[in-house]
Write a protein that holds these residues in place. Structure first.
Motif, PDB file in Angstrom:
ATOM      1  N   GLU A 306      57.243   2.613  39.413  1.00  0.00           N
ATOM      2  CA  GLU A 306      58.546   3.235  39.633  1.00  0.00           C
ATOM      3  C   GLU A 306      58.406   4.747  39.825  1.00  0.00           C
ATOM      4  N   PRO A 307      59.134   5.311  40.803  1.00  0.00           N
ATOM      5  CA  PRO A 307      59.159   6.768  40.948  1.00  0.00           C
ATOM      6  C   PRO A 307      59.673   7.406  39.654  1.00  0.00           C
ATOM      7  N   ALA A 308      58.818   8.156  39.006  1.00  0.00           N
ATOM      8  CA  ALA A 308      59.086   8.750  37.701  1.00  0.00           C
ATOM      9  C   ALA A 308      58.251  10.024  37.610  1.00  0.00           C
ATOM     10  N   PRO A 309      58.219  10.707  36.461  1.00  0.00           N
ATOM     11  CA  PRO A 309      57.493  11.982  36.397  1.00  0.00           C
ATOM     12  C   PRO A 309      56.066  11.940  36.927  1.00  0.00           C
ATOM     13  N   PHE A 310      55.310  10.876  36.650  1.00  0.00           N
ATOM     14  CA  PHE A 310      53.934  10.785  37.140  1.00  0.00           C
ATOM     15  C   PHE A 310      53.892  10.842  38.662  1.00  0.00           C
ATOM     16  N   VAL A 311      54.709  10.026  39.320  1.00  0.00           N
ATOM     17  CA  VAL A 311      54.771  10.015  40.780  1.00  0.00           C
ATOM     18  C   VAL A 311      55.287  11.352  41.297  1.00  0.00           C
ATOM     19  N   GLU A 312      56.277  11.900  40.634  1.00  0.00           N
ATOM     20  CA  GLU A 312      56.865  13.165  41.075  1.00  0.00           C
ATOM     21  C   GLU A 312      55.865  14.314  40.965  1.00  0.00           C
ATOM     22  N   GLN A 313      55.052  14.310  39.916  1.00  0.00           N
ATOM     23  CA  GLN A 313      54.047  15.363  39.758  1.00  0.00           C
ATOM     24  C   GLN A 313      53.041  15.347  40.900  1.00  0.00           C
ATOM     25  N   LEU A 314      52.554  14.165  41.252  1.00  0.00           N
ATOM     26  CA  LEU A 314      51.595  14.081  42.352  1.00  0.00           C
ATOM     27  C   LEU A 314      52.256  14.433  43.672  1.00  0.00           C
ATOM     28  N   SER A 315      53.491  14.004  43.854  1.00  0.00           N
ATOM     29  CA  SER A 315      54.213  14.337  45.086  1.00  0.00           C
ATOM     30  C   SER A 315      54.385  15.848  45.227  1.00  0.00           C
ATOM     31  N   ARG A 316      54.694  16.540  44.133  1.00  0.00           N
ATOM     32  CA  ARG A 316      54.835  17.993  44.181  1.00  0.00           C
ATOM     33  C   ARG A 316      53.519  18.668  44.532  1.00  0.00           C
ATOM     34  N   ALA A 317      52.421  18.166  43.961  1.00  0.00           N
ATOM     35  CA  ALA A 317      51.118  18.760  44.268  1.00  0.00           C
ATOM     36  C   ALA A 317      50.767  18.575  45.740  1.00  0.00           C
ATOM     37  N   ILE A 318      51.067  17.403  46.286  1.00  0.00           N
ATOM     38  CA  ILE A 318      50.795  17.136  47.698  1.00  0.00           C
ATOM     39  C   ILE A 318      51.612  18.064  48.581  1.00  0.00           C
ATOM     40  N   ALA A 319      52.904  18.198  48.263  1.00  0.00           N
ATOM     41  CA  ALA A 319      53.785  19.050  49.063  1.00  0.00           C
ATOM     42  C   ALA A 319      53.353  20.509  48.991  1.00  0.00           C
ATOM     43  N   ALA A 320      52.921  20.953  47.817  1.00  0.00           N
ATOM     44  CA  ALA A 320      52.509  22.348  47.663  1.00  0.00           C
ATOM     45  C   ALA A 320      51.278  22.673  48.493  1.00  0.00           C
ATOM     46  N   GLU A 321      50.352  21.735  48.617  1.00  0.00           N
ATOM     47  CA  GLU A 321      49.096  21.986  49.326  1.00  0.00           C
ATOM     48  C   GLU A 321      49.151  21.643  50.812  1.00  0.00           C
ATOM     49  N   THR A 322      50.075  20.763  51.209  1.00  0.00           N
ATOM     50  CA  THR A 322      50.114  20.331  52.613  1.00  0.00           C
ATOM     51  C   THR A 322      51.400  20.699  53.338  1.00  0.00           C
ATOM     52  N   GLY A 323      52.451  21.016  52.592  1.00  0.00           N
ATOM     53  CA  GLY A 323      53.746  21.264  53.218  1.00  0.00           C
ATOM     54  C   GLY A 323      54.475  19.994  53.592  1.00  0.00           C
ATOM     55  N   ARG A 324      53.965  18.841  53.191  1.00  0.00           N
ATOM     56  CA  ARG A 324      54.588  17.556  53.493  1.00  0.00           C
ATOM     57  C   ARG A 324      54.974  16.856  52.191  1.00  0.00           C
ATOM     58  N   VAL A 325      56.155  16.280  52.184  1.00  0.00           N
ATOM     59  CA  VAL A 325      56.570  15.443  51.059  1.00  0.00           C
ATOM     60  C   VAL A 325      56.179  14.009  51.417  1.00  0.00           C
ATOM     61  N   PRO A 326      55.268  13.406  50.667  1.00  0.00           N
ATOM     62  CA  PRO A 326      54.756  12.098  51.077  1.00  0.00           C
ATOM     63  C   PRO A 326      55.806  11.000  50.965  1.00  0.00           C
ATOM     64  N   ALA A 327      55.800  10.099  51.942  1.00  0.00           N
ATOM     65  CA  ALA A 327      56.609   8.893  51.847  1.00  0.00           C
ATOM     66  C   ALA A 327      56.041   8.021  50.733  1.00  0.00           C
ATOM     67  N   LEU A 328      56.931   7.409  49.969  1.00  0.00           N
ATOM     68  CA  LEU A 328      56.512   6.511  48.899  1.00  0.00           C
ATOM     69  C   LEU A 328      56.490   5.108  49.462  1.00  0.00           C
ATOM     70  N   SER A 329      55.295   4.563  49.628  1.00  0.00           N
ATOM     71  CA  SER A 329      55.105   3.353  50.422  1.00  0.00           C
ATOM     72  C   SER A 329      54.481   2.227  49.607  1.00  0.00           C
ATOM     73  N   THR A 330      54.721   1.007  50.072  1.00  0.00           N
ATOM     74  CA  THR A 330      54.067  -0.184  49.518  1.00  0.00           C
ATOM     75  C   THR A 330      53.405  -0.992  50.637  1.00  0.00           C
ATOM     76  N   THR A 331      53.150  -0.358  51.771  1.00  0.00           N
ATOM     77  CA  THR A 331      52.590  -1.051  52.923  1.00  0.00           C
ATOM     78  C   THR A 331      51.093  -1.265  52.769  1.00  0.00           C
ATOM     79  N   GLY A 332      50.539  -1.998  53.724  1.00  0.00           N
ATOM     80  CA  GLY A 332      49.094  -2.194  53.760  1.00  0.00           C
ATOM     81  C   GLY A 332      48.664  -3.458  53.052  1.00  0.00           C
ATOM     82  N   GLY A 333      47.356  -3.611  52.966  1.00  0.00           N
ATOM     83  CA  GLY A 333      46.790  -4.792  52.339  1.00  0.00           C
ATOM     84  C   GLY A 333      46.657  -4.618  50.841  1.00  0.00           C
ATOM     85  N   THR A 334      45.768  -5.385  50.255  1.00  0.00           N
ATOM     86  CA  THR A 334      45.539  -5.281  48.818  1.00  0.00           C
ATOM     87  C   THR A 334      44.488  -4.219  48.523  1.00  0.00           C
TER      88      THR A 334
END
Length: 386
Positions: A306-334
């Motif tokens: 679930e999107p919660a502080p753990f997910v939000e913390q990593l999302s903030r770090a990604i946005a700070a270093e890349t300028g992109r807010v990552p899509a939260l996805s469940t796509t792909g294989g296993t």
């Protein structure tokens, strides 16, 4: 505590020819680096019937909490015809800011970034009171029978308890920062067989053709969508992957017709409820068909972090270093996240995966450095919050 170049480490790992299930020196390299940095390291070899022995590495720094686990794999798929490669797939060549080699994207570049980030973080904090760990398997690209799942069982038996995990699989479709995986769909494989009576095509009254009956059952499985999807998952999809009668003759009605299907399903289903739905649909459409249905024993269950502080913390770090807010996805294989989710919340974020498993697999050097910076920033935030 030593700090290291993530790009140089990625090169060194690529130069270890660790094609599943061969260790190739990659785990030995990581064990040495982490051991020198003060991690308690454990090389773990597991085996199972009809599988290869597999080496794995578990390492932990600290004994306190919170405990953040980094996970990944150093095994790679075979390079195929090496003549088709621009460079030796195990040479780790860098040209024009691009690192080439088998595993550059999937996922030795990601492993190098998380190790380099952790060592840099710990070097600056001699009084660190939490725990950082690594679970690195040599069995992700293979059967996955003697890797992550068994290391987790071993760790649980020792009393190891993780708070969160980052799995550095190549999650980004085009650019670093595009996508973070917060879950994965489940996978269920079924094998359907319809019995008939063999005979001459000129005398159909003396035979029973199983092919139309199989087609009828296949139609029943696909006529109605399994679901409409959920907030974080696409609709479940059933795809037939093989239809076969084993018949080389054109004038013989075959005695049997077979089909194989795979379902990628969302969190509306469990393997048990999905099996029941498949059985219900077949029973309703069977008519007089004599059929058997079997499901493969190794499947994956859908899960969501679930999107919660753990997910939000990593999302903030990604946005700070890349300028992109990552899509939260469940796509792909296993992935091995399907095992980790039973022990702690897990997310996946790594490099760009456009060339993974391809000839001339490669990754931008700048992306390895930026991924290291993302992990370093996240570590600061995570342990400050913890």
């Amino acid at each position: 505590m030593p700090t290291i170049s993530p790009v140089r480490l990625a090169q060194d790992l690529i130069r270890c020819p660790s094609v599943t299930p061969v260790e190739g020196g990659a785990l030995a390299l990581l064990e040495r680096l982490l051991g020198e940095a003060g991690f308690a390291t454990h090389r773990l070899k597991f085996s199972a019937p009809e599988t290869h022995d597999v080496d794995n590495l578990y390492a932990r720094f600290g004994t306190g909490s919170p405990y953040l686990l980094f996970a990944g794999h150093t095994d790679v798929v075979p390079p195929g015809d090496v003549v088709r490669w621009r460079y030796d797939p195990f040479a780790g060549v860098i040209e024009d800011g691009v690192l080439h080699g088998r595993g550059a994207a999937d996922m030795k570049g990601g492993v190098a970034a998380m190790v380099a980030a952790a060592l840099a973080f710990l070097a600056e904090r001699p009084n660190f009171t939490g725990s950082i760990g690594f679970l690195i398997t040599g069995d992700e690209e293979g059967p996955a029978a003697n890797g992550t799942v068994k290391v987790l069982e071993w760790a649980k038996a020792r009393g190891e308890r993780f708070d969160h995990c980052i799995l550095a699989e190549p999650t980004n479709p085009k650019a670093l920062g595009d996508m973070m995986k917060i879950g994965r769909r489940g996978s269920l494989t079924g094998r359907l067989s319809v019995a008939g009576t063999q005979g001459h095509v000129a005398y159909p009254d003396l035979a029973d053709n199983p092919i139309p009956r199989l087609m009828q059952l296949m139609a029943a499985l696909t006529a109605t969508p399994l679901d409409g999807g959920t907030a974080h998952f696409a609709p479940s999809n059933l795809e037939f992957t093989s239809v076969d009668v084993g018949n080389a003759a054109t004038n013989v009605i075959p005695p049997e017709a077979r089909a194989v299907f795979n379902i990628r399903f969302n969190d509306l289903w469990t393997p048990e409820s999905l099996r029941a739905e498949i059985e219900r649909r077949l029973a309703g459409a069977a008519g007089g068909a004599r059929y058997t249905l079997a499901f493969d024993p190794t499947n994956a269950t859908a899960f969501l972090t679930e999107p919660a502080p753990f997910v939000e913390q990593l999302s903030r770090a990604i946005a700070a270093e890349t300028g992109r807010v990552p899509a939260l996805s469940t796509t792909g294989g296993t992935s091995d996240a399907r095992f980790i989710k039973d022990h702690c919340p897990v997310v996946e974020f790594g490099l760009v995966g456009q060339t993974m498993h391809q000839v001339d697999e490669c990754v931008a050097v700048a992306d390895i450095e930026r991924l290291t910076a993302i992990f370093a920033r996240f570590l600061d935030d995570y342990f400050a919050a913890g």
